[in-house]
Design an enzyme around this catalytic site. Sequence first.
Site, mmCIF file in Angstrom:
data_model
loop_
_atom_site.group_PDB
_atom_site.id
_atom_site.type_symbol
_atom_site.label_atom_id
_atom_site.label_comp_id
_atom_site.label_asym_id
_atom_site.label_seq_id
_atom_site.Cartn_x
_atom_site.Cartn_y
_atom_site.Cartn_z
ATOM 1 N N GLY A 1 0.644 -1.204 0.047
ATOM 2 C CA GLY A 1 0.069 0.094 0.046
ATOM 3 C C GLY A 1 0.862 1.255 0.010
ATOM 4 O O GLY A 1 2.070 1.157 0.037
ATOM 5 N N LEU A 2 0.011 2.453 -0.272
ATOM 6 C CA LEU A 2 0.721 3.718 -0.221
ATOM 7 C C LEU A 2 1.698 3.837 0.970
ATOM 8 O O LEU A 2 1.317 3.428 2.028
ATOM 9 C CB LEU A 2 -0.241 4.834 -0.297
ATOM 10 N N GLY B 1 2.262 5.802 4.596
ATOM 11 C CA GLY B 1 1.323 6.135 5.156
ATOM 12 C C GLY B 1 -0.031 5.638 5.235
ATOM 13 O O GLY B 1 -1.013 6.072 6.185
ATOM 14 N N THR B 2 -0.213 4.495 4.611
ATOM 15 C CA THR B 2 -1.482 3.558 4.676
ATOM 16 C C THR B 2 -1.829 2.874 5.933
ATOM 17 O O THR B 2 -2.954 2.858 6.177
ATOM 18 C CB THR B 2 -1.490 2.721 3.384
ATOM 19 N N GLY B 3 -0.565 2.512 6.458
ATOM 20 C CA GLY B 3 -0.981 1.766 7.778
ATOM 21 C C GLY B 3 -0.111 0.223 8.131
ATOM 22 O O GLY B 3 -0.248 -0.282 8.804
ATOM 23 N N LYS B 4 0.658 0.040 6.833
ATOM 24 C CA LYS B 4 1.356 -1.224 6.829
ATOM 25 C C LYS B 4 2.325 -1.419 8.070
ATOM 26 O O LYS B 4 1.953 -2.628 8.754
ATOM 27 C CB LYS B 4 2.482 -1.156 5.668
ATOM 28 N N SER B 5 2.929 -0.518 8.459
ATOM 29 C CA SER B 5 3.967 -0.928 9.783
ATOM 30 C C SER B 5 2.863 -0.699 10.858
ATOM 31 O O SER B 5 3.309 -1.759 11.853
ATOM 32 C CB SER B 5 4.918 0.414 10.008
ATOM 33 N N SER C 1 6.057 -2.164 -2.317
ATOM 34 C CA SER C 1 6.004 -2.925 -3.494
ATOM 35 C C SER C 1 4.888 -2.575 -4.609
ATOM 36 O O SER C 1 3.811 -3.274 -4.646
ATOM 37 C CB SER C 1 5.633 -4.317 -3.064
HETATM 38 N N1 LIG Z 1 10.443 7.939 -3.108
HETATM 39 C C1 LIG Z 1 9.827 7.367 -2.162
HETATM 40 N N2 LIG Z 1 8.949 6.661 -2.488
HETATM 41 C C2 LIG Z 1 8.444 5.855 -1.512
HETATM 42 N N3 LIG Z 1 8.987 5.661 -0.185
HETATM 43 C C3 LIG Z 1 10.095 6.408 0.074
HETATM 44 C C4 LIG Z 1 10.544 7.458 -0.864
HETATM 45 N N4 LIG Z 1 11.631 7.861 -0.268
HETATM 46 C C5 LIG Z 1 11.652 7.602 0.867
HETATM 47 N N5 LIG Z 1 10.718 6.697 1.100
HETATM 48 C C6 LIG Z 1 10.590 5.914 2.489
HETATM 49 O O1 LIG Z 1 11.079 4.502 2.396
HETATM 50 C C7 LIG Z 1 9.729 3.785 2.564
HETATM 51 C C8 LIG Z 1 9.426 3.073 1.589
HETATM 52 O O2 LIG Z 1 10.237 1.757 1.505
HETATM 53 P P1 LIG Z 1 9.731 0.545 0.708
HETATM 54 O O3 LIG Z 1 10.945 -0.109 0.793
HETATM 55 O O4 LIG Z 1 8.504 0.185 1.360
HETATM 56 O O5 LIG Z 1 9.377 0.871 -0.733
HETATM 57 S S1 LIG Z 1 9.261 0.047 -1.975
HETATM 58 O O6 LIG Z 1 8.478 -1.095 -1.823
HETATM 59 O O7 LIG Z 1 10.720 -0.218 -2.597
HETATM 60 O O8 LIG Z 1 8.640 1.186 -3.108
HETATM 61 C C9 LIG Z 1 8.755 4.575 2.716
HETATM 62 O O9 LIG Z 1 8.162 4.013 4.347
HETATM 63 P P2 LIG Z 1 6.800 3.784 4.538
HETATM 64 O O10 LIG Z 1 6.059 5.263 4.628
HETATM 65 O O11 LIG Z 1 6.560 3.030 5.732
HETATM 66 O O12 LIG Z 1 6.082 3.137 3.204
HETATM 67 C C10 LIG Z 1 9.331 6.048 3.253
HETATM 68 O O13 LIG Z 1 9.519 6.149 4.325
HETATM 69 N N1 LIG Z 2 -7.065 1.954 10.533
HETATM 70 C C1 LIG Z 2 -5.370 2.330 10.735
HETATM 71 N N2 LIG Z 2 -4.771 1.433 10.334
HETATM 72 C C2 LIG Z 2 -3.476 1.650 10.314
HETATM 73 N N3 LIG Z 2 -2.903 2.954 10.758
HETATM 74 C C3 LIG Z 2 -3.864 3.990 10.962
HETATM 75 C C4 LIG Z 2 -5.140 3.757 11.160
HETATM 76 N N4 LIG Z 2 -5.498 4.772 11.158
HETATM 77 C C5 LIG Z 2 -4.895 5.890 11.419
HETATM 78 N N5 LIG Z 2 -3.475 5.229 11.163
HETATM 79 C C6 LIG Z 2 -2.378 5.706 11.425
HETATM 80 O O1 LIG Z 2 -1.716 6.107 10.083
HETATM 81 C C7 LIG Z 2 -0.097 6.184 10.112
HETATM 82 C C8 LIG Z 2 0.193 5.090 9.390
HETATM 83 O O2 LIG Z 2 1.532 5.086 9.355
HETATM 84 P P1 LIG Z 2 2.515 3.675 8.988
HETATM 85 O O3 LIG Z 2 2.055 2.606 9.888
HETATM 86 O O4 LIG Z 2 3.937 4.132 9.311
HETATM 87 O O5 LIG Z 2 2.317 3.675 7.544
HETATM 88 P P2 LIG Z 2 3.195 2.701 6.401
HETATM 89 O O6 LIG Z 2 3.943 1.468 7.070
HETATM 90 O O7 LIG Z 2 1.940 2.083 5.465
HETATM 91 O O8 LIG Z 2 3.944 3.894 5.790
HETATM 92 C C9 LIG Z 2 -0.067 5.849 11.560
HETATM 93 O O9 LIG Z 2 0.264 7.077 12.100
HETATM 94 C C10 LIG Z 2 -1.209 5.336 12.224
HETATM 95 O O10 LIG Z 2 -1.463 5.610 13.458
#
Ligand SMILES: Nc1ncnc2c1ncn2[C@@H]1O[C@H](COP(=O)(O)OS(=O)(=O)O)[C@@H](OP(=O)(O)O)[C@H]1O
Ligand SMILES: Nc1ncnc2c1ncn2[C@@H]1O[C@H](COP(=O)(O)OP(=O)(O)O)[C@@H](O)[C@H]1O
Length: 181
Positions: A16-17, A19-23, A90
Amino acid sequence: MNNGNSNNGFVVWLTGLPGTGKSTISAELTKIFQEKGFCTETMDGDEIRKGLSADLGFTKEDRQEHARRVAFVSKLLARNGVAVNVALISPYRSFREHARNEIENFVEVYVKTPLEVCMERDPKGLYAKAQQGEITDLTGYQDTYEEPLNPEVVIDTCDTTPEGAAETIVSKLDELGYFSN
Ligand SMILES: Nc1ncnc2c1ncn2[C@@H]1O[C@H](COP(=O)(O)OS(=O)(=O)O)[C@@H](OP(=O)(O)O)[C@H]1O
Ligand SMILES: Nc1ncnc2c1ncn2[C@@H]1O[C@H](COP(=O)(O)OP(=O)(O)O)[C@@H](O)[C@H]1O
């Protein structure tokens, strides 16, 4: 599908995008898997990029190689009984299909959230940086994200809590036979 061997682990592949909530959902899954007595490991994109994939950036080729490595290590862990969470953007279907083909016990979870909501959350400030032109290839904002067509689970994070999302995923794992002896 589970092959019925209770020693086998599995891989929950959360896509997912940013900030979607994967972690966040992975952390909830980890608690449940531990309670169920599994050894568990999370392959989080951010973390893996500090180690195994430290040489890789965010071109399509680098993201592909990164996903390939994560799939490979996840496969090794799962076949030794570990419950693995993968939290990786991904962004391309082909990357996830490769992982599905590599890994026997593979469950794809699409963590779905509208881009506007991810941008509001912006837990790492990346969307703000992209808006200011400091990042030019942020997934969802400037770069491709291909939605899964046939994931085992879709989580709409606007409709459920992280705990609720983890419970939904665990129910699916149960239904698929991953907790049976
Ligand atoms: N350009 C760009 N695009 C996407 N993400 C970026 C980028 N630059 C840095 N980051 C940070 O790296 C995290 C994503 O890493 P991933 O390994 O999940 O990405 S990917 O699967 O290779 O696309 C991602 O973390 P998440 O927010 O947890 O998804 C970002 O913190
Ligand atoms: N239903 C939900 N599931 C997961 N995260 C949520 C939800 N609602 C709000 N959030 C918030 O969204 C953010 C997701 O961040 P994060 O888990 O780091 O996303 P990702 O790993 O996809 O980048 C966190 O601040 C989390 O508290």
